[in-house]
Each structure stands twice: as C-alpha cells, then as structure tokens.
Design an enzyme around this catalytic site. Sequence first.
Site, short mmCIF file in Angstrom:
data_model
loop_
_atom_site.label_atom_id
_atom_site.label_comp_id
_atom_site.label_asym_id
_atom_site.label_seq_id
_atom_site.Cartn_x
_atom_site.Cartn_y
_atom_site.Cartn_z
N GLY A 268 0.79 -1.23 0.00
CA GLY A 268 0.00 0.00 0.00
C GLY A 268 0.82 1.27 0.00
O GLY A 268 0.26 2.37 0.02
N HIS A 269 2.15 1.17 -0.02
CA HIS A 269 3.01 2.37 0.09
C HIS A 269 4.12 2.31 -0.94
O HIS A 269 5.23 1.95 -0.59
CB HIS A 269 3.59 2.45 1.50
CG HIS A 269 4.08 3.81 1.89
ND1 HIS A 269 5.36 4.23 1.68
CD2 HIS A 269 3.43 4.86 2.46
CE1 HIS A 269 5.51 5.46 2.14
NE2 HIS A 269 4.36 5.86 2.62
N PHE A 270 3.96 2.63 -2.07
CA PHE A 270 2.78 3.01 -2.83
C PHE A 270 2.65 2.05 -4.00
O PHE A 270 3.68 1.72 -4.60
CB PHE A 270 2.92 4.45 -3.37
CG PHE A 270 3.09 5.48 -2.30
CD1 PHE A 270 1.99 5.91 -1.57
CD2 PHE A 270 4.33 6.01 -2.01
CE1 PHE A 270 2.15 6.88 -0.57
CE2 PHE A 270 4.48 6.96 -1.01
CZ PHE A 270 3.38 7.40 -0.30
#
Length: 160
Positions: free
Chosen positions: A60-62
């Site tokens: 999720g990052h990124f």
Amino acid sequence: MNTSSNNTTPITLPVGVEQIQQLLPHRYPFLLVDRVIEIVPEQSVVTLKNVTINEPFFNGHFPGHPVMPGVLIVEAMAQSAGLLTQISARLKGNAASPLFYLAKVDNARFNAPVVPGDQLRMEVKLKRLLRSMGLFEARTLVDGREVASCELMCAARSEK
C-alpha cells in the site's frame, strides 16, 4: 568480540537475526534489523536491514512506486538503539537489561526515498544515558549516502 552471559548465546559479530530475536521483543513483520555488524559497547552500533519487495508495507506504500515509510526507517534506528543497550548489558555480564521504549523523536530528516533492493546501514551513537533515559543520535545510509537521520530518546522499563 566474543563473550558469554547467563543463559544466552555468546555475542559474536556479526549478530544475526536469530540472536537479534533473543535481544529484542520484535517479530516479523516488525523486526526491522537483520544484522549487527559493529558495536562499541555503551557507545555505538552499526546495523543492517535488507529491503525487499516482499515487505508487507509495499502493498500500500505506494502501489506501482514502492517506497519504505519514513516512520519505519525511524523504527529501524530505534531498534538499533535497543540492540546497543541490550548487547552492551550482555557484554557487561548482565543477562537481562530493561527494554527501552521509544519516547521521543527529534529532528527527523528524510533525504532520499528507500526502495526495494536497498540495504539500510543504521549508525546509532549513544549521546548520553541519564537514569533510565537514553538519548541517541541516529542516521541511516544507503550506498554511503545518508537517507534519514534523527535524535531518539528512549526510556527504560523493567518488565514484570
């Protein structure tokens, strides 16, 4: 360097992840130090963290542009400070040292992104130890270039 203490494996450099797990309470995915390569007891430590695309935070990052979160780089430096205190205690013959909890982060600075394939080199120096508080100066390098730095204050707490 090689020394033994009560009920523990002798401390010998490099200190690998199995022994790090004997010294710190952190576990995957939150153990952010893979190896201790240098130590001057009660003064400084140098640790390594290999950053791979398999790290769970990259989901999720990124997406499409993986970057290690800065707070996790700070946490890796704090864990390195914890290893400095724990290994120093063992080398003095103390089987157990109180855990140090992160209490304050000052002057955090991030100079470049950390991406999969990087190897973090955390260099942590003890500036002063006052009662149950430790003040540390920390920096993280990738390929000799500083990517992050901060001052850390950690407070000792004996586990009951």
